[in-house]
Design a protein around this motif. Sequence first.
Motif, PDB file in Angstrom:
ATOM      1  N   GLU A 109       0.812  -1.212   0.000  1.00  0.00           N
ATOM      2  CA  GLU A 109       0.000   0.000   0.000  1.00  0.00           C
ATOM      3  C   GLU A 109       0.855   1.276   0.000  1.00  0.00           C
ATOM      4  O   GLU A 109       0.882   2.023  -0.979  1.00  0.00           O
ATOM      5  CB  GLU A 109      -0.899  -0.052   1.236  1.00  0.00           C
ATOM      6  CG  GLU A 109      -1.743   1.147   1.470  1.00  0.00           C
ATOM      7  CD  GLU A 109      -2.592   0.987   2.741  1.00  0.00           C
ATOM      8  OE1 GLU A 109      -2.879  -0.157   3.144  1.00  0.00           O
ATOM      9  OE2 GLU A 109      -2.963   2.014   3.329  1.00  0.00           O
ATOM     10  N   ALA A 110       1.538   1.507   1.102  1.00  0.00           N
ATOM     11  CA  ALA A 110       2.294   2.758   1.254  1.00  0.00           C
ATOM     12  C   ALA A 110       3.260   2.578   2.419  1.00  0.00           C
ATOM     13  O   ALA A 110       3.037   1.735   3.298  1.00  0.00           O
ATOM     14  CB  ALA A 110       1.340   3.915   1.565  1.00  0.00           C
ATOM     15  N   PRO A 111       4.327   3.381   2.445  1.00  0.00           N
ATOM     16  CA  PRO A 111       5.256   3.261   3.568  1.00  0.00           C
ATOM     17  C   PRO A 111       4.583   3.610   4.888  1.00  0.00           C
ATOM     18  O   PRO A 111       3.700   4.472   4.937  1.00  0.00           O
ATOM     19  CB  PRO A 111       6.338   4.304   3.251  1.00  0.00           C
ATOM     20  CG  PRO A 111       6.130   4.715   1.831  1.00  0.00           C
ATOM     21  CD  PRO A 111       4.719   4.410   1.470  1.00  0.00           C
ATOM     22  N   GLU A 115       9.272   2.582   7.500  1.00  0.00           N
ATOM     23  CA  GLU A 115       9.714   2.643   6.105  1.00  0.00           C
ATOM     24  C   GLU A 115      10.091   4.075   5.741  1.00  0.00           C
ATOM     25  O   GLU A 115      11.072   4.320   5.032  1.00  0.00           O
ATOM     26  CB  GLU A 115       8.603   2.134   5.176  1.00  0.00           C
ATOM     27  CG  GLU A 115       8.338   0.640   5.256  1.00  0.00           C
ATOM     28  CD  GLU A 115       7.557   0.192   6.490  1.00  0.00           C
ATOM     29  OE1 GLU A 115       6.882   1.047   7.101  1.00  0.00           O
ATOM     30  OE2 GLU A 115       7.625  -1.002   6.839  1.00  0.00           O
ATOM     31  N   PHE A 122       8.401  -2.213   3.614  1.00  0.00           N
ATOM     32  CA  PHE A 122       8.198  -3.424   4.423  1.00  0.00           C
ATOM     33  C   PHE A 122       9.421  -3.778   5.279  1.00  0.00           C
ATOM     34  O   PHE A 122      10.002  -4.855   5.134  1.00  0.00           O
ATOM     35  CB  PHE A 122       7.799  -4.600   3.515  1.00  0.00           C
ATOM     36  CG  PHE A 122       6.366  -4.535   3.057  1.00  0.00           C
ATOM     37  CD1 PHE A 122       5.341  -4.899   3.922  1.00  0.00           C
ATOM     38  CD2 PHE A 122       6.032  -4.103   1.785  1.00  0.00           C
ATOM     39  CE1 PHE A 122       4.009  -4.837   3.513  1.00  0.00           C
ATOM     40  CE2 PHE A 122       4.705  -4.033   1.372  1.00  0.00           C
ATOM     41  CZ  PHE A 122       3.694  -4.402   2.243  1.00  0.00           C
ATOM     42  N   ASN A 148       5.410  -0.164  -3.489  1.00  0.00           N
ATOM     43  CA  ASN A 148       4.109   0.221  -2.943  1.00  0.00           C
ATOM     44  C   ASN A 148       3.320   1.042  -3.961  1.00  0.00           C
ATOM     45  O   ASN A 148       3.890   1.629  -4.876  1.00  0.00           O
ATOM     46  CB  ASN A 148       4.308   1.078  -1.687  1.00  0.00           C
ATOM     47  CG  ASN A 148       4.670   0.259  -0.468  1.00  0.00           C
ATOM     48  OD1 ASN A 148       4.034  -0.748  -0.177  1.00  0.00           O
ATOM     49  ND2 ASN A 148       5.701   0.695   0.242  1.00  0.00           N
TER      50      ASN A 148
HETATM   51  N1  URA Z   1       2.778  -1.572   4.531  1.00  0.00           N
HETATM   52  C1  URA Z   1       2.832  -1.415   3.199  1.00  0.00           C
HETATM   53  O1  URA Z   1       1.844  -1.600   2.516  1.00  0.00           O
HETATM   54  N2  URA Z   1       3.984  -1.072   2.664  1.00  0.00           N
HETATM   55  C2  URA Z   1       5.095  -0.887   3.360  1.00  0.00           C
HETATM   56  O2  URA Z   1       6.122  -0.585   2.771  1.00  0.00           O
HETATM   57  C3  URA Z   1       5.026  -1.065   4.748  1.00  0.00           C
HETATM   58  C4  URA Z   1       3.857  -1.415   5.326  1.00  0.00           C
END
Ligand code: URA
Length: 257
Positions: A109-111, A115, A122, A148
């Motif tokens: 999804e996203a940092p 991160e 991750f 992501n």
């Molecule tokens: N969750 C995510 O979706 N991406 C990441 O990089 C860290 C946690």
Amino acid sequence: MAALDQRRQAMLQRMGVDVWRPRDEVAEIEATPLDVAQAEADSEAQASSTVPPPRELSAPSAWVSAATLDWPALAACVADCTRCELSRTRTQTVFGVGDRQARWLVIGEAPGAEEDKRGEPFVGRAGQLLNAMLAAIGLAREAVYIANILKCRPPQNRDPKPEEVLACRDYLDRQIALIQPTLILAVGRIAAQNLLKVDTPIGRMRGQLHHYGARSIPVVVTYHPAYLLRTPSDKRKAWDDLCMALATYRERTAGLP
Ligand code: URA
């Protein structure tokens, strides 16, 4: 999949999936039809802080397209990105990590906070579980590419806004075009819905093969490791998804060197 070897059993244990079942029973579990109703209920719970379904926006013409950039230019472009408001709150961008010629691409999804601090996707607790999930199907983190939907952390880890997803979209599209993976594993509802531009609940996306782009790259959808940390009872379903991904990959690469 054939019987699990000892190493894989150990990895499954690290992933938190029960491994005491006899081997033939594991094969049976792999063939178990999905509990769609349960998965939908789960996905409702997961969707409680739902982003509005992806809607079509158009990119401002001032953006320089990433569509023809090579790796160094793309990485530099992302590092300097100010396309959306997340550039004001991030510590740094999180471009992606791994083998740029990987056969497997994992999309999240996203940092999160960790991160954002370290500049790598991750790397927190969810990342450790993701590593265990990959290891369970024989993949080292270094052997895949991990990226992501968003390259910047949304404050307080809120869901991405549609305009942020749009702003980042061609970076991810370009990464996929450069990697040309054999298979994409989308982890979590937000990754899956935004990658595939649908608003289908994750419970209905799991267990089906989806496709990305003109080359119809197979996409397998599974739960986000952060969700699995909160809901360990669904790790068994995630294992089914991983088995499906591995079977798809093997089918696509059968006979190749
Ligand atoms: N969750 C995510 O979706 N991406 C990441 O990089 C860290 C946690």
